[in-house]
Design a protein around this motif. Sequence first.
Motif, short mmCIF file in Angstrom:
data_model
loop_
_atom_site.label_atom_id
_atom_site.label_comp_id
_atom_site.label_asym_id
_atom_site.label_seq_id
_atom_site.Cartn_x
_atom_site.Cartn_y
_atom_site.Cartn_z
N SER A 68 58.10 -13.32 -17.94
CA SER A 68 58.85 -11.86 -18.19
C SER A 68 59.31 -11.40 -16.53
O SER A 68 58.74 -11.87 -15.59
CB SER A 68 58.15 -11.00 -18.39
OG SER A 68 58.79 -9.62 -18.44
N PHE A 69 60.63 -11.29 -16.28
CA PHE A 69 61.28 -11.08 -14.90
C PHE A 69 61.60 -9.62 -14.74
O PHE A 69 62.66 -9.27 -14.32
CB PHE A 69 62.50 -12.03 -14.83
CG PHE A 69 62.00 -13.31 -14.64
CD1 PHE A 69 61.48 -13.79 -13.44
CD2 PHE A 69 62.30 -14.20 -15.60
CE1 PHE A 69 61.14 -15.04 -13.35
CE2 PHE A 69 61.96 -15.70 -15.79
CZ PHE A 69 61.09 -15.88 -14.45
N ASP A 70 61.19 -8.79 -15.72
CA ASP A 70 61.38 -7.18 -15.80
C ASP A 70 60.20 -6.71 -14.86
O ASP A 70 59.16 -6.08 -15.24
CB ASP A 70 61.43 -6.67 -17.02
CG ASP A 70 60.16 -6.66 -17.89
OD1 ASP A 70 59.27 -7.78 -17.60
OD2 ASP A 70 59.78 -6.20 -18.83
N PHE A 71 60.60 -6.60 -13.46
CA PHE A 71 59.68 -6.16 -12.49
C PHE A 71 59.77 -4.52 -12.32
O PHE A 71 58.92 -4.07 -11.35
CB PHE A 71 60.02 -6.79 -11.07
CG PHE A 71 59.73 -8.21 -11.13
CD1 PHE A 71 58.48 -8.90 -11.20
CD2 PHE A 71 60.64 -9.04 -11.11
CE1 PHE A 71 58.08 -10.18 -11.55
CE2 PHE A 71 60.45 -10.48 -11.19
CZ PHE A 71 59.06 -11.01 -11.44
N ASP A 72 60.33 -3.95 -13.11
CA ASP A 72 60.61 -2.54 -12.80
C ASP A 72 59.50 -1.75 -13.56
O ASP A 72 58.73 -2.06 -14.26
CB ASP A 72 61.64 -1.89 -13.62
CG ASP A 72 62.89 -2.40 -12.78
OD1 ASP A 72 62.74 -2.69 -11.71
OD2 ASP A 72 64.10 -2.46 -13.63
#
Length: 72
Positions: A68-72
Amino acid sequence: MAQAGKGRLNYRCPSCFMRDLDIDMFFDRDRQEYYCIRCQFVGTEQEVLSWNQRIRTRYKAMHRRFTSFDFD
């Protein structure tokens, strides 16, 4: 790399390792310091170990898989 009797242990040159080169350092028994034959790096055992430890942080997540690349 194989141990070739250069010193007590083979250490990677931190300066070359930053550039992704795997170069062993040589040990000068008279000065009690390690040096690289490819670049200008010279240092004691403690300096070499501390620089190599700083460089290893770049490979901190090398064996971790990111899905997963949603670092928010």
